[in-house]
Design an enzyme around this catalytic site. Sequence first.
Site, PDB file in Angstrom:
ATOM      1  N   ASN A 109     -34.744  15.673  -1.673  1.00 57.44           N
ATOM      2  CA  ASN A 109     -33.923  16.186  -2.771  1.00 57.44           C
ATOM      3  C   ASN A 109     -32.804  15.255  -3.237  1.00 57.44           C
ATOM      4  O   ASN A 109     -31.918  15.677  -3.971  1.00 57.44           O
ATOM      5  CB  ASN A 109     -33.355  17.557  -2.386  1.00 57.44           C
ATOM      6  CG  ASN A 109     -34.426  18.628  -2.455  1.00 57.44           C
ATOM      7  OD1 ASN A 109     -35.396  18.476  -3.199  1.00 57.44           O
ATOM      8  ND2 ASN A 109     -34.275  19.701  -1.682  1.00 57.44           N
ATOM      9  N   ASN A 132     -36.849  23.138   0.050  1.00 57.44           N
ATOM     10  CA  ASN A 132     -35.777  24.080  -0.263  1.00 57.44           C
ATOM     11  C   ASN A 132     -35.761  24.614  -1.692  1.00 57.44           C
ATOM     12  O   ASN A 132     -34.695  24.727  -2.314  1.00 57.44           O
ATOM     13  CB  ASN A 132     -34.436  23.449   0.114  1.00 57.44           C
ATOM     14  CG  ASN A 132     -34.256  23.502   1.627  1.00 57.44           C
ATOM     15  OD1 ASN A 132     -34.643  24.483   2.263  1.00 57.44           O
ATOM     16  ND2 ASN A 132     -33.697  22.455   2.209  1.00 57.44           N
ATOM     17  N   GLY A 243     -36.901  17.238   5.558  1.00 58.88           N
ATOM     18  CA  GLY A 243     -37.732  16.110   5.124  1.00 58.88           C
ATOM     19  C   GLY A 243     -38.465  15.464   6.293  1.00 58.88           C
ATOM     20  O   GLY A 243     -39.665  15.183   6.210  1.00 58.88           O
ATOM     21  N   HIS A 293     -27.245  17.272  10.924  1.00 61.33           N
ATOM     22  CA  HIS A 293     -28.229  16.251  10.592  1.00 61.33           C
ATOM     23  C   HIS A 293     -27.701  14.832  10.790  1.00 61.33           C
ATOM     24  O   HIS A 293     -26.502  14.596  10.724  1.00 61.33           O
ATOM     25  CB  HIS A 293     -28.679  16.395   9.138  1.00 61.33           C
ATOM     26  CG  HIS A 293     -29.426  17.653   8.874  1.00 61.33           C
ATOM     27  ND1 HIS A 293     -30.342  18.169   9.755  1.00 61.33           N
ATOM     28  CD2 HIS A 293     -29.402  18.492   7.825  1.00 61.33           C
ATOM     29  CE1 HIS A 293     -30.847  19.279   9.254  1.00 61.33           C
ATOM     30  NE2 HIS A 293     -30.282  19.507   8.086  1.00 61.33           N
TER      31      HIS A 293
HETATM   32  N1  CTP Z   1     -32.738  14.011   1.570  1.00 61.70           N
HETATM   33  C1  CTP Z   1     -32.387  12.663   1.594  1.00 61.70           C
HETATM   34  N2  CTP Z   1     -31.259  12.256   0.948  1.00 61.70           N
HETATM   35  C2  CTP Z   1     -30.475  13.136   0.305  1.00 61.70           C
HETATM   36  C3  CTP Z   1     -30.813  14.515   0.289  1.00 61.70           C
HETATM   37  C4  CTP Z   1     -31.970  14.917   0.932  1.00 61.70           C
HETATM   38  O1  CTP Z   1     -33.072  11.853   2.206  1.00 61.70           O
HETATM   39  N3  CTP Z   1     -29.397  12.702  -0.337  1.00 61.70           N
HETATM   40  C5  CTP Z   1     -33.993  14.431   2.225  1.00 61.70           C
HETATM   41  C6  CTP Z   1     -33.785  14.953   3.650  1.00 61.70           C
HETATM   42  O2  CTP Z   1     -34.879  14.570   4.452  1.00 61.70           O
HETATM   43  C7  CTP Z   1     -33.773  16.440   3.449  1.00 61.70           C
HETATM   44  C8  CTP Z   1     -34.741  16.641   2.283  1.00 61.70           C
HETATM   45  O3  CTP Z   1     -34.550  15.494   1.466  1.00 61.70           O
HETATM   46  O4  CTP Z   1     -34.204  17.164   4.554  1.00 61.70           O
HETATM   47  C9  CTP Z   1     -34.486  17.898   1.484  1.00 61.70           C
HETATM   48  O5  CTP Z   1     -33.135  17.954   1.096  1.00 61.70           O
HETATM   49  P1  CTP Z   1     -32.231  19.225   1.394  1.00 61.70           P
HETATM   50  O6  CTP Z   1     -32.748  20.374   0.652  1.00 61.70           O
HETATM   51  O7  CTP Z   1     -30.813  18.839   1.200  1.00 61.70           O
HETATM   52  O8  CTP Z   1     -32.598  19.455   2.934  1.00 61.70           O
HETATM   53  P2  CTP Z   1     -31.740  19.639   4.245  1.00 61.70           P
HETATM   54  O9  CTP Z   1     -30.355  19.087   4.103  1.00 61.70           O
HETATM   55  O10 CTP Z   1     -32.563  19.148   5.395  1.00 61.70           O
HETATM   56  O11 CTP Z   1     -31.636  21.121   4.328  1.00 61.70           O
HETATM   57  P3  CTP Z   1     -31.053  21.851   5.544  1.00 61.70           P
HETATM   58  O12 CTP Z   1     -29.677  21.288   5.809  1.00 61.70           O
HETATM   59  O13 CTP Z   1     -31.032  23.214   5.002  1.00 61.70           O
HETATM   60  O14 CTP Z   1     -32.020  21.592   6.659  1.00 61.70           O
END
Ligand code: CTP
Length: 319
Positions: A109, A132, A243, A293
Amino acid sequence: RAEVVINDSSSPAVVDRSNESIKHNIKPASSKWRHNQTLSLKIRKQILKFLDAEKDISVLKGTLKPGDVIHYVFDRDSTMNVSQNLYELLPRTSPLKGKQFPTCAIVGNSGVLLSSGCGPEIDAHSFVIRCNLAPVQEYSQDVGMKTDLVTMNPSVIQRAFEDLVNETWREKLLQRLHSLNGSILWIPAFMAKGGKERVEWVNELILKHRINVRTAYPSLRLLHAVRGYWLTNKVHIKRPTTGLLMYTLATRFCNQIYLYGFWPFPLDQNQNPVKYHYYDSLKYGYTSQASPHTMPLEFKALKTLHQQGALKLTVGECD
Ligand code: CTP
């Protein structure tokens, strides 16, 4: 041409050390990337020692009944009871049973997708995974529309749909769910107790409005198994992101894996600001101690796999 390889060997003369992205110095040189089939198969085999995506992608109906007690994965002292609705929505067989796809896209995302023009390329893959419930319609040129599997952490209901406080938000969520049109909706329902009500709201909406999605609820062991695999490979992640979970699962049923929208850095390689998400105003929080994370660490691991040809990361423009 805008595809990229990631190259650590050369550094610019002036380095802004506050920007981690510099370390991931990315240069256009698509012709250098080659899929490494042998390595991909080896990784699949190694991951299979820890988890089996076909099984762990969802708990099945045969294994639970209404009223069963489940301990949350992250809140072991808290429990939930399997509701009638949840039971009804559990799949009878794995949605990935016997599936093999030539190429898969996993769409993260990051705002790095904006102006990428990657939509058509993403949509051309045989299986497209999104995270998501990220919106697609308004961004289709950059992120595509095809969705075969989409994840939904319960927190999305709060963050993107205002906890369904009124009819407008309920309607928005309904529309998003309707637009999924037969794809797999992957809901980590057993992770944290905070998601309890939100999962129930969504389950209820799906049943009440006969929404055409194939629900899946990851197994209780999935997260620890994924963590175990990466730990064994010296990637010390606290809690794998959605991801990374998707990549780990995809190795089982995808021959070639292409990642888009993975860029956990506030600046791109040209030092231009990058939004955390392509679709909202959430800020970078991964550096905070509180965040579970460790995205830059994950990114480093994915970058190495890209260099070895096990997956392909696209962090710039597509054709
Ligand atoms: N991602 C990324 N860099 C960003 C935002 C997202 O590499 N700036 C990748 C991550 O692997 C992430 C995935 O895209 O898991 C989906 O983004 P997001 O919806 O923000 O996921 P999470 O942060 O993993 O959600 P959560 O904290 O609810 O697990």
